[in-house]
Design a protein around this motif. Sequence first.
Motif, PDB file in Angstrom:
ATOM      1  N   ASN A   1      -0.306  32.377 -74.180  1.00  0.00           N
ATOM      2  CA  ASN A   1      -0.207  33.676 -74.827  1.00  0.00           C
ATOM      3  C   ASN A   1      -0.963  33.755 -76.144  1.00  0.00           C
ATOM      4  O   ASN A   1      -1.109  34.838 -76.706  1.00  0.00           O
ATOM      5  N   ARG A   2      -1.393  32.624 -76.646  1.00  0.00           N
ATOM      6  CA  ARG A   2      -2.239  32.627 -77.845  1.00  0.00           C
ATOM      7  C   ARG A   2      -3.538  31.910 -77.528  1.00  0.00           C
ATOM      8  O   ARG A   2      -3.572  30.697 -77.343  1.00  0.00           O
ATOM      9  N   ASN A   3      -4.619  32.688 -77.463  1.00  0.00           N
ATOM     10  CA  ASN A   3      -5.953  32.158 -77.153  1.00  0.00           C
ATOM     11  C   ASN A   3      -6.976  32.580 -78.204  1.00  0.00           C
ATOM     12  O   ASN A   3      -8.172  32.622 -77.944  1.00  0.00           O
ATOM     13  N   ARG A   4      -6.480  32.903 -79.389  1.00  0.00           N
ATOM     14  CA  ARG A   4      -7.373  33.439 -80.431  1.00  0.00           C
ATOM     15  C   ARG A   4      -8.448  32.426 -80.825  1.00  0.00           C
ATOM     16  O   ARG A   4      -9.636  32.762 -80.909  1.00  0.00           O
ATOM     17  N   ALA A   5      -8.048  31.202 -81.072  1.00  0.00           N
ATOM     18  CA  ALA A   5      -9.020  30.188 -81.467  1.00  0.00           C
ATOM     19  C   ALA A   5      -9.965  29.856 -80.316  1.00  0.00           C
ATOM     20  O   ALA A   5     -11.180  29.740 -80.503  1.00  0.00           O
ATOM     21  N   ALA A   6      -9.398  29.707 -79.113  1.00  0.00           N
ATOM     22  CA  ALA A   6     -10.228  29.370 -77.951  1.00  0.00           C
ATOM     23  C   ALA A   6     -11.246  30.459 -77.655  1.00  0.00           C
ATOM     24  O   ALA A   6     -12.404  30.178 -77.330  1.00  0.00           O
ATOM     25  N   THR A   7     -10.821  31.723 -77.771  1.00  0.00           N
ATOM     26  CA  THR A   7     -11.748  32.835 -77.568  1.00  0.00           C
ATOM     27  C   THR A   7     -12.846  32.804 -78.620  1.00  0.00           C
ATOM     28  O   THR A   7     -14.033  33.005 -78.312  1.00  0.00           O
ATOM     29  N   ALA A  34     -15.006  39.873 -78.586  1.00  0.00           N
ATOM     30  CA  ALA A  34     -14.402  39.555 -79.881  1.00  0.00           C
ATOM     31  C   ALA A  34     -13.126  40.362 -80.122  1.00  0.00           C
ATOM     32  O   ALA A  34     -12.243  39.925 -80.867  1.00  0.00           O
ATOM     33  N   GLY A  35     -13.010  41.512 -79.479  1.00  0.00           N
ATOM     34  CA  GLY A  35     -11.841  42.354 -79.656  1.00  0.00           C
ATOM     35  C   GLY A  35     -10.701  42.040 -78.711  1.00  0.00           C
ATOM     36  O   GLY A  35      -9.676  42.733 -78.706  1.00  0.00           O
ATOM     37  N   ASN A  36     -10.859  41.012 -77.898  1.00  0.00           N
ATOM     38  CA  ASN A  36      -9.847  40.631 -76.907  1.00  0.00           C
ATOM     39  C   ASN A  36      -9.484  39.166 -77.102  1.00  0.00           C
ATOM     40  O   ASN A  36     -10.165  38.272 -76.619  1.00  0.00           O
ATOM     41  N   ASP A  37      -8.383  38.922 -77.825  1.00  0.00           N
ATOM     42  CA  ASP A  37      -7.977  37.542 -78.120  1.00  0.00           C
ATOM     43  C   ASP A  37      -7.638  36.741 -76.873  1.00  0.00           C
ATOM     44  O   ASP A  37      -7.571  35.512 -76.921  1.00  0.00           O
ATOM     45  N   HIS A  38      -7.409  37.431 -75.743  1.00  0.00           N
ATOM     46  CA  HIS A  38      -7.059  36.744 -74.496  1.00  0.00           C
ATOM     47  C   HIS A  38      -8.282  36.490 -73.600  1.00  0.00           C
ATOM     48  O   HIS A  38      -8.122  36.079 -72.455  1.00  0.00           O
ATOM     49  N   PHE A  39      -9.475  36.717 -74.119  1.00  0.00           N
ATOM     50  CA  PHE A  39     -10.657  36.601 -73.269  1.00  0.00           C
ATOM     51  C   PHE A  39     -10.805  35.192 -72.692  1.00  0.00           C
ATOM     52  O   PHE A  39     -11.301  35.026 -71.575  1.00  0.00           O
ATOM     53  N   THR A  66     -11.061  35.975 -62.629  1.00  0.00           N
ATOM     54  CA  THR A  66     -11.687  37.221 -63.070  1.00  0.00           C
ATOM     55  C   THR A  66     -11.919  37.217 -64.578  1.00  0.00           C
ATOM     56  O   THR A  66     -11.451  36.332 -65.302  1.00  0.00           O
ATOM     57  N   LEU A  67     -12.609  38.232 -65.078  1.00  0.00           N
ATOM     58  CA  LEU A  67     -12.801  38.420 -66.513  1.00  0.00           C
ATOM     59  C   LEU A  67     -11.585  39.145 -67.078  1.00  0.00           C
ATOM     60  O   LEU A  67     -11.036  40.048 -66.442  1.00  0.00           O
ATOM     61  N   ASN A  68     -11.164  38.775 -68.275  1.00  0.00           N
ATOM     62  CA  ASN A  68      -9.958  39.351 -68.866  1.00  0.00           C
ATOM     63  C   ASN A  68     -10.240  40.727 -69.463  1.00  0.00           C
ATOM     64  O   ASN A  68     -11.185  40.909 -70.231  1.00  0.00           O
ATOM     65  N   GLU A  69      -9.364  41.684 -69.115  1.00  0.00           N
ATOM     66  CA  GLU A  69      -9.548  43.081 -69.547  1.00  0.00           C
ATOM     67  C   GLU A  69      -8.987  43.372 -70.930  1.00  0.00           C
ATOM     68  O   GLU A  69      -9.327  44.389 -71.538  1.00  0.00           O
ATOM     69  N   GLY A  70      -8.056  42.533 -71.419  1.00  0.00           N
ATOM     70  CA  GLY A  70      -7.354  42.837 -72.656  1.00  0.00           C
ATOM     71  C   GLY A  70      -5.881  43.066 -72.380  1.00  0.00           C
ATOM     72  O   GLY A  70      -5.370  42.720 -71.319  1.00  0.00           O
ATOM     73  N   LEU A  71      -5.169  43.649 -73.352  1.00  0.00           N
ATOM     74  CA  LEU A  71      -3.732  43.872 -73.236  1.00  0.00           C
ATOM     75  C   LEU A  71      -3.418  45.337 -72.923  1.00  0.00           C
ATOM     76  O   LEU A  71      -4.295  46.193 -72.943  1.00  0.00           O
ATOM     77  N   GLY A  72      -2.146  45.602 -72.637  1.00  0.00           N
ATOM     78  CA  GLY A  72      -1.687  46.981 -72.448  1.00  0.00           C
ATOM     79  C   GLY A  72      -1.816  47.458 -71.019  1.00  0.00           C
ATOM     80  O   GLY A  72      -1.423  46.780 -70.077  1.00  0.00           O
ATOM     81  N   LYS A  73      -2.377  48.649 -70.848  1.00  0.00           N
ATOM     82  CA  LYS A  73      -2.547  49.230 -69.514  1.00  0.00           C
ATOM     83  C   LYS A  73      -3.817  48.689 -68.888  1.00  0.00           C
ATOM     84  O   LYS A  73      -4.914  49.227 -69.073  1.00  0.00           O
ATOM     85  N   VAL A  74      -3.655  47.614 -68.145  1.00  0.00           N
ATOM     86  CA  VAL A  74      -4.776  46.929 -67.496  1.00  0.00           C
ATOM     87  C   VAL A  74      -4.381  46.609 -66.060  1.00  0.00           C
ATOM     88  O   VAL A  74      -3.199  46.596 -65.712  1.00  0.00           O
ATOM     89  N   LEU A  75      -5.366  46.321 -65.228  1.00  0.00           N
ATOM     90  CA  LEU A  75      -5.123  46.098 -63.802  1.00  0.00           C
ATOM     91  C   LEU A  75      -4.128  44.975 -63.569  1.00  0.00           C
ATOM     92  O   LEU A  75      -3.214  45.106 -62.745  1.00  0.00           O
ATOM     93  N   ARG A  76      -4.268  43.878 -64.303  1.00  0.00           N
ATOM     94  CA  ARG A  76      -3.414  42.730 -64.028  1.00  0.00           C
ATOM     95  C   ARG A  76      -1.949  43.016 -64.344  1.00  0.00           C
ATOM     96  O   ARG A  76      -1.052  42.326 -63.859  1.00  0.00           O
ATOM     97  N   MET A  77      -1.700  44.035 -65.170  1.00  0.00           N
ATOM     98  CA  MET A  77      -0.329  44.440 -65.484  1.00  0.00           C
ATOM     99  C   MET A  77       0.171  45.544 -64.557  1.00  0.00           C
ATOM    100  O   MET A  77       1.246  46.101 -64.756  1.00  0.00           O
TER     101      MET A  77
END
Length: 421
Positions: A192-198, A227-232, A127-138
Motif C-alpha cells: 500500500n506504500r510504493n512512493r519510494a519505489a515509484t 509521478a502523480g500516482n504513488d502506486h505506479f 497491467t499498468l496502474n491507473e491510480g486510486l479512487g474510481k478505477v477499473l481494478r476497484m
Amino acid sequence: MMTLNNTEQANSVALEKLLGAEPQIVDLGLAKDVIPGFGEKMILHAGPPITWERMSGPIIGAVTGAILYEGWADTPEKAKAFAAEGNISFDPCHHHDAVGPMAGIVSPNLPVWIIEEKNSGKKSYATLNEGLGKVLRMGAFSDEVIERLHWMREVLYPVLKSGIRRYVSDTGGLSLKSLISQSLHMGDELHNRNRAATSLLIRSLVPSLIDAESDNPDLSRVVRFMAGNDHFFLNPGMAAAKVSLDSVGYVEGSSMLTVMARNGTDFGIQVAGLKKRWFTCQAALPDVLLFPGFTREDVNRDIGDSAIMETYGVGGFALAAAPAIVQFVGGTPQDALNYTKEMYEICVGENKHFTIPSLNFRGTPTGIDLIKVVETGITPILDTGAAHREAGKGQVGAGIVRMPSEAFVKAAEAFVEEYSK
C-alpha cells in the motif's frame, strides 16, 4: 514417509530458489499478444477460479468496464448481459503467469508489463496502474474510467514502451529486486506504500524516455501521470513477486506457500509441495480506514492478487519498514512493528536482500510455512485496499486484514495425506 526434517530441508531449498530469483523489467506489450494462452474473448481476474454467478461486485464492475473498453458492448447493461450469456472465458491471472491488484482484470487489449526472471527466463505480466479512487481494478466503469484506459493504451503505453526498450537496450533490464530493496530503506512496504519505489522507477526510466521520445509532445504528460500516482510501481512489483515465486516451482516435501490470492468471494493458496492445487475458503472482511462518505457496510470482502507481495516477504510482512503507512491503513507505528515481528513466527526464513532498518537491518520474514501457520494459529497479515461491494462504486478505503485459517487447514490436511503415503 516424509519427516519434519525432510520438510525443513525441502523448505530450505524452496526459500533459496526464491531468494535467488532476479526479476527485471524487459518490455511492455498488449495482453493478447504476450500472455500465454490468452483467448480472443478471455478476461483474466484476481484470485482462485470463479464463475460469473459467484463474482463479487468489484469484479462484476471491472468486467463490465473491460467489456466497454474492448468494445464488445456499448452500455453497462449490455456489457453485463454479454458476460452473463457466457460469451467470455474467465480464468485466474495466476493460470497465465500474471497477477492483478484488486479485481485484477486483464482483457485482450490492455497494456501489460513484461517481467523476466534473469536466471530461468520465466516471465510474468501485470497491467499498468491507473491510480486510486474510481478505477477499473476497484470495479468502476464510468466514462471517465474507460477514457483513462484508452489514453493509457494510446498515449502512455507507446511512450513508456519506447523508453523501456531504450533502457533495456542500454542495460539489459531494469532490476526490480534492487528497487524493492532500496525502497524498503526509504519508508515503503511495497503493497500500500510504493512512493519510494515509484520515485526510483521514474528516476531510472526518465533519461531513457527522454532519449527515445524527446520530440513527443505527450512525453511531459506521461511523466506527470506516473509521478502523480504513488502506486505506479505496485503492478510491476507484483509481477516481480509472481515470477520469483514461480521460479520456486514444485519442490517435493515443501510446505512453503507460492500463492495467496483473493477474488472478493474466495481466498485461495497454493503450496510448493502440492503442485499448484488451489485450497480455498471464504475471503475475509478487511478492517479498513474508510474514505469520507463510506461506511463499513460498503466494504467488499478481501480482493486481489496483491497478496503475492506478502507471499514474497514484503507488504504486510514489512510493515516495520513503513511506519507512515498507518496514516493510510490505520493503527500506530508500534502496530506496524509488531505485525512484522509476528510474521517471523510463520516463515521459513528471512530475506537477506530485503532488510528493515528499524529492526537493525534484519531481513524481512519470507516464505510462509503452511505447517507453522496451522501449528501456531497465526495467519498472514496483509495491508490492503478495499473496494465498494457494489459494482461501479470504486475504492472505499484501505486497511489491515488477516487471511482466514480454513484454507490453510485444508492445505495442511492435503499435505499430510500426500506425504504420509
